[in-house]
Scaffold this active site. Structure first.
Site, PDB file in Angstrom:
ATOM      1  N   ASP A  11       0.887  -1.164   0.000  1.00  0.00           N
ATOM      2  CA  ASP A  11       0.000   0.000   0.000  1.00  0.00           C
ATOM      3  C   ASP A  11       0.923   1.212   0.000  1.00  0.00           C
ATOM      4  O   ASP A  11       1.477   1.571   1.035  1.00  0.00           O
ATOM      5  CB  ASP A  11      -0.901  -0.004   1.233  1.00  0.00           C
ATOM      6  N   GLU A  70      -0.959  -1.227  -5.185  1.00  0.00           N
ATOM      7  CA  GLU A  70      -2.130  -0.434  -5.550  1.00  0.00           C
ATOM      8  C   GLU A  70      -1.746   0.618  -6.588  1.00  0.00           C
ATOM      9  O   GLU A  70      -0.694   1.244  -6.487  1.00  0.00           O
ATOM     10  CB  GLU A  70      -2.689   0.245  -4.297  1.00  0.00           C
ATOM     11  N   ASP A 142      -2.984   0.721   7.190  1.00  0.00           N
ATOM     12  CA  ASP A 142      -2.119   0.614   6.009  1.00  0.00           C
ATOM     13  C   ASP A 142      -1.616  -0.814   5.807  1.00  0.00           C
ATOM     14  O   ASP A 142      -1.489  -1.283   4.674  1.00  0.00           O
ATOM     15  CB  ASP A 142      -0.950   1.593   6.104  1.00  0.00           C
TER      16      ASP A 142
END
Length: 175
Positions: A11, A70, A142
């Site tokens: 992330d 991502e 996260d």
């Protein structure tokens, strides 16, 4: 018996970067590790260097076979989006220098795969990651996002493996 693949989910962030490692056979996933890298430094190049070095160390320690990250989504602030893109670039470079395949997923795609709806909030993602990986406590947001990215990738790979097995295709070629 299916082969197990170790997947590192990332992330990305220019201040805090979540990571999550799972082992997956395409149907079941098991938790290996997760956490957050606090990205500190006086300048952006210092921060990008730290991301590269820290992820290189994680790659060395855990030896994942694939990396999932991502995609950048457009922030209201273009400067934030550019910094996020550069942080992603440093993470991707750490992976490709070790010849790891890199898969990229949109935030909605990740949430849909893990929660069942693309507009899920952070708390829903955290809850489902905890349930899906049978964790005793809820991971930090996260880290949970990074684990969700790894899970999304494992589901995508599992589906592709099942389709290629059912159709006789492997890597786009007939067996």
């Amino acid at each position: 018996m299916r082969a197990t693949t170790r997947i590192l989910g990332i992330d990305p962030g220019s201040r805090l970067m979540g990571y999550g490692l799972i082992d997956s056979d395409g149907r079941k996933a098991s938790y290996i590790a997760s956490g957050c890298l606090k990205v500190t430094g006086k300048s952006l190049p210092d921060k990008l260097g730290l991301i590269f070095r820290e992820l290189s160390e994680l790659l060395h320690s855990y030896e994942p076979q694939q990396l999932a990250i991502e995609n950048v989504f457009m922030h209201r602030n273009a400067d934030s989006a550019l910094k996020l893109g550069q942080a992603r670039g440093a993470a991707i470079c750490a992976a490709v220098t070790r010849d790891l395949p890199v898969a990229e997923y949109a935030p909605r795609e990740i949430k849909l795969a893990v929660v069942g709806k693309g507009g899920a909030d952070k708390a829903q993602v955290q809850h489902m990651v905890r349930v899906l990986l049978n964790l005793s406590k809820t991971p930090q947001a996260d880290a949970a996002d990074a684990l969700a990215i790894a899970l999304c990738h494992s589901y995508q790979q599992g589906a592709l493996d099942r389709v290629s097995g059912a159709t006789g295709l492997a890597g786009g070629r007939l067996r």
